[in-house]
Write a protein that holds these residues in place. Sequence first.
Motif: not given
Length: 164
Positions: A17-24, A83-98
Amino acid sequence: MSGAAPALRPFLPSDTPVLAAIFAAAVEQLTGDDYSEAQQQAWAAVADDEEAFGKNLAGELTLIATLQNAPVGFASLKGKDHIDMLYVHPGAAGQGVASALCDALEKLAGGRGAKNLTVDASDNAEPFFKKRGYVAKQRNSVTVNGEWLANTTMQKTLESGGQA
Ligand SMILES: CC(C)(COP(=O)(O)OP(=O)(O)OC[C@H]1O[C@@H](n2cnc3c(N)ncnc32)[C@H](O)[C@@H]1OP(=O)(O)O)[C@@H](O)C(=O)NCCC(=O)NCCS
């Protein structure tokens, strides 16, 4: 880039569920420069069927990035070299997570014997992959929930090559 480096751990079915929310959230908030609202809605709706979404992630090598133990992004390796999926929550974007997720998937792909790694990169993610040494190979149009979306197949040659 700012803050601490994310920690990585394997996906568990209970993360779905949390990954589905991050994806959306990632699709809805980070792709608007390159895709129309209708395209974003169709794309984000891929996670509406959480059971199918979770099954897909469980069937691949899926890693979760956490900051202060909270999931903020995820990535999945399909087979040894895609690589099939790569998604980062907007609140954590630009911090090197991806970047951290991709570093790990590239190592895991090498460990599986892949010599090259491919990704069908969304238009907004293309600069990210280009920066990491991926080269555009082919432009594609795919249908997602009735909308046509463009992406680009990109490929990177892995340094260590891996074993045959
Ligand atoms: C693409 C995405 C995964 C990047 O996540 P991120 O955690 O913000 O990326 P990082 O912080 O690791 O970025 C690494 C570098 O790429 C650059 N970068 C990231 N997204 C970029 C973009 N849209 N355009 C240009 N550069 C970008 C960053 O500026 C950063 O550069 P730096 O190392 O010089 O600081 C994220 O924006 C996302 O989830 N997008 C929506 C979903 C998507 O399209 N996924 C890809 C499907 S193939």
